[in-house]
Design a protein around this motif. Structure first.
Motif, PDB file in Angstrom:
ATOM      1  N   UNK A 153      60.279  67.639 -53.299  1.00 25.63           N
ATOM      2  CA  UNK A 153      61.304  68.573 -52.849  1.00 25.63           C
ATOM      3  C   UNK A 153      61.559  68.474 -51.349  1.00 25.63           C
ATOM      4  N   UNK A 154      60.723  67.747 -50.620  1.00 24.51           N
ATOM      5  CA  UNK A 154      61.019  67.413 -49.230  1.00 24.51           C
ATOM      6  C   UNK A 154      61.525  65.980 -49.264  1.00 24.51           C
ATOM      7  N   UNK A 155      62.805  65.847 -49.480  1.00 25.14           N
ATOM      8  CA  UNK A 155      63.369  64.548 -49.842  1.00 25.14           C
ATOM      9  C   UNK A 155      64.516  64.134 -48.932  1.00 25.14           C
ATOM     10  N   UNK A 156      64.283  64.172 -47.617  1.00 21.72           N
ATOM     11  CA  UNK A 156      65.344  63.787 -46.697  1.00 21.72           C
ATOM     12  C   UNK A 156      65.541  62.282 -46.650  1.00 21.72           C
ATOM     13  N   UNK A 157      64.488  61.520 -46.921  1.00 26.46           N
ATOM     14  CA  UNK A 157      64.616  60.075 -47.060  1.00 26.46           C
ATOM     15  C   UNK A 157      65.049  59.372 -45.789  1.00 26.46           C
ATOM     16  N   UNK A 158      65.770  58.254 -45.938  1.00 32.86           N
ATOM     17  CA  UNK A 158      66.187  57.423 -44.820  1.00 32.86           C
ATOM     18  C   UNK A 158      67.711  57.302 -44.775  1.00 32.86           C
ATOM     19  N   UNK A 159      68.190  56.946 -43.605  1.00 31.14           N
ATOM     20  CA  UNK A 159      69.632  56.752 -43.421  1.00 31.14           C
ATOM     21  C   UNK A 159      70.081  55.469 -44.111  1.00 31.14           C
ATOM     22  N   UNK A 160      71.173  55.565 -44.867  1.00 32.98           N
ATOM     23  CA  UNK A 160      71.683  54.360 -45.524  1.00 32.98           C
ATOM     24  C   UNK A 160      73.201  54.389 -45.530  1.00 32.98           C
ATOM     25  N   UNK A 161      73.799  53.192 -45.392  1.00 36.08           N
ATOM     26  CA  UNK A 161      75.254  53.059 -45.433  1.00 36.08           C
ATOM     27  C   UNK A 161      75.706  52.315 -46.688  1.00 36.08           C
ATOM     28  N   UNK A 162      74.758  51.986 -47.555  1.00 33.36           N
ATOM     29  CA  UNK A 162      75.074  51.145 -48.699  1.00 33.36           C
ATOM     30  C   UNK A 162      75.097  51.952 -49.990  1.00 33.36           C
ATOM     31  N   UNK A 163      75.970  51.592 -50.934  1.00 28.99           N
ATOM     32  CA  UNK A 163      75.945  52.230 -52.243  1.00 28.99           C
ATOM     33  C   UNK A 163      74.579  52.017 -52.891  1.00 28.99           C
ATOM     34  N   UNK A 164      74.032  53.064 -53.471  1.00 31.07           N
ATOM     35  CA  UNK A 164      72.700  52.954 -54.049  1.00 31.07           C
ATOM     36  C   UNK A 164      72.508  54.054 -55.080  1.00 31.07           C
ATOM     37  N   UNK A 165      71.651  53.785 -56.033  1.00 30.51           N
ATOM     38  CA  UNK A 165      71.314  54.807 -57.018  1.00 30.51           C
ATOM     39  C   UNK A 165      70.170  55.670 -56.521  1.00 30.51           C
ATOM     40  N   UNK A 178      80.427  60.308 -57.816  1.00 37.58           N
ATOM     41  CA  UNK A 178      79.505  60.744 -58.851  1.00 37.58           C
ATOM     42  C   UNK A 178      78.139  61.127 -58.295  1.00 37.58           C
ATOM     43  N   UNK A 179      77.876  60.757 -57.052  1.00 37.77           N
ATOM     44  CA  UNK A 179      76.600  61.098 -56.438  1.00 37.77           C
ATOM     45  C   UNK A 179      76.617  62.543 -55.982  1.00 37.77           C
ATOM     46  N   UNK A 180      75.523  63.219 -56.197  1.00 38.72           N
ATOM     47  CA  UNK A 180      75.463  64.650 -55.901  1.00 38.72           C
ATOM     48  C   UNK A 180      75.482  64.926 -54.400  1.00 38.72           C
ATOM     49  N   UNK A 181      74.677  64.205 -53.637  1.00 41.01           N
ATOM     50  CA  UNK A 181      74.574  64.451 -52.203  1.00 41.01           C
ATOM     51  C   UNK A 181      74.923  63.187 -51.412  1.00 41.01           C
ATOM     52  N   UNK A 182      76.009  63.228 -50.673  1.00 42.94           N
ATOM     53  CA  UNK A 182      76.356  62.164 -49.735  1.00 42.94           C
ATOM     54  C   UNK A 182      76.922  62.807 -48.474  1.00 42.94           C
ATOM     55  N   UNK A 183      77.118  62.006 -47.451  1.00 44.93           N
ATOM     56  CA  UNK A 183      77.722  62.504 -46.216  1.00 44.93           C
ATOM     57  C   UNK A 183      79.083  63.126 -46.499  1.00 44.93           C
TER      58      UNK A 183
END
Length: 219
Positions: A153-165, A178-183
């Motif tokens: 639940x602490x899922x901030x992850x890394x910065x990405x500019x590429x389409x990804x699942x 279709x992605x729930x959370x994007x910029x």
């Protein structure tokens, strides 16, 4: 009225039972990335203060009322009371509506604002009490963070500019709707969402107009 009580009233009217129930569920289900919605809130604050608010304030408009929203936010606390106390939901709905109508009729908008100030203090006290109690039951702050981390639940992850699942990336610029959370969902979707609440919603507009000056309303 001055900016402080009006600001507290805005917070109270915004933090309805719908949000108090919904946001924790969202964070529990999908993690802490939802906090990035603050990006949209920031843009919304600027647009509301300098685009929408001057128009409403100068025209002294008070007719942006949304009865459907009001019905929902009255139903939500009635549902909570029904689940917690067993009080009949129709009794709760009617009593809430009658009480709110009475003090609004007698005291006007000033009564509404000061009631909201009391409400926000009560709500924040409840939030703090829940946080303290929950932290205590889980063994302290480290226990809370460890449980959240182990549950992803602490899922901030890394910065990405590429389409990804991979849904764990922070600030994904993937244009896939279709992605729930994007910029884009946070900034564009979030800004439009908050504008519907703060820019044109009756509960907010009537409080903006209650300020003594336009500059105080913009605060």
């Amino acid at each position: 009225m001055s900016a402080l009580p009006v600001g507290l009233s805005l917070s109270a009217s915004f933090m309805s039972a719908v949000q108090v129930l919904g946001v924790p569920v969202e964070a529990y289900s999908y993690g802490a990335k939802f906090i990035q919605m603050c990006l949209g809130q920031t843009l919304n604050a600027v647009l509301t203060a300098y685009l929408f608010l001057p128009v409403f304030y100068r025209l002294r408009l008070t007719s942006t009322y949304e009865i459907l929203y009001t019905g929902v936010v009255i139903y939500a606390p009635a549902l909570i009371l029904n689940q917690v106390t067993g009080l009949n939901i129709w009794v709760s709905l009617l009593s809430t509506g009658i009480i709110c109508t009475f003090y609004t009729t007698v005291g006007g908008l000033k009564a509404v604002i000061w009631t909201d100030v009391f409400q926000i203090i009560t709500m924040m006290s409840g939030f703090i009490a829940i946080m303290v109690r929950g932290t205590y039951l889980t063994g302290g702050t480290q226990g809370v963070l460890a449980t959240a981390y182990n549950g992803s639940r602490i899922n901030f992850g890394e910065l990405t500019f590429l389409p990804s699942i991979d849904e764990s990336s922070l600030f994904s610029f993937d244009p896939d709707p279709r992605r729930r959370y994007t910029f884009w969902t946070f900034v564009i979707g979030g800004t439009v969402l908050w504008l519907s609440m703060y820019g044109v919603n009756q509960a907010q507009v009537q409080r903006y107009i209650a300020c003594k000056t336009e500059s105080q309303a913009q605060l």
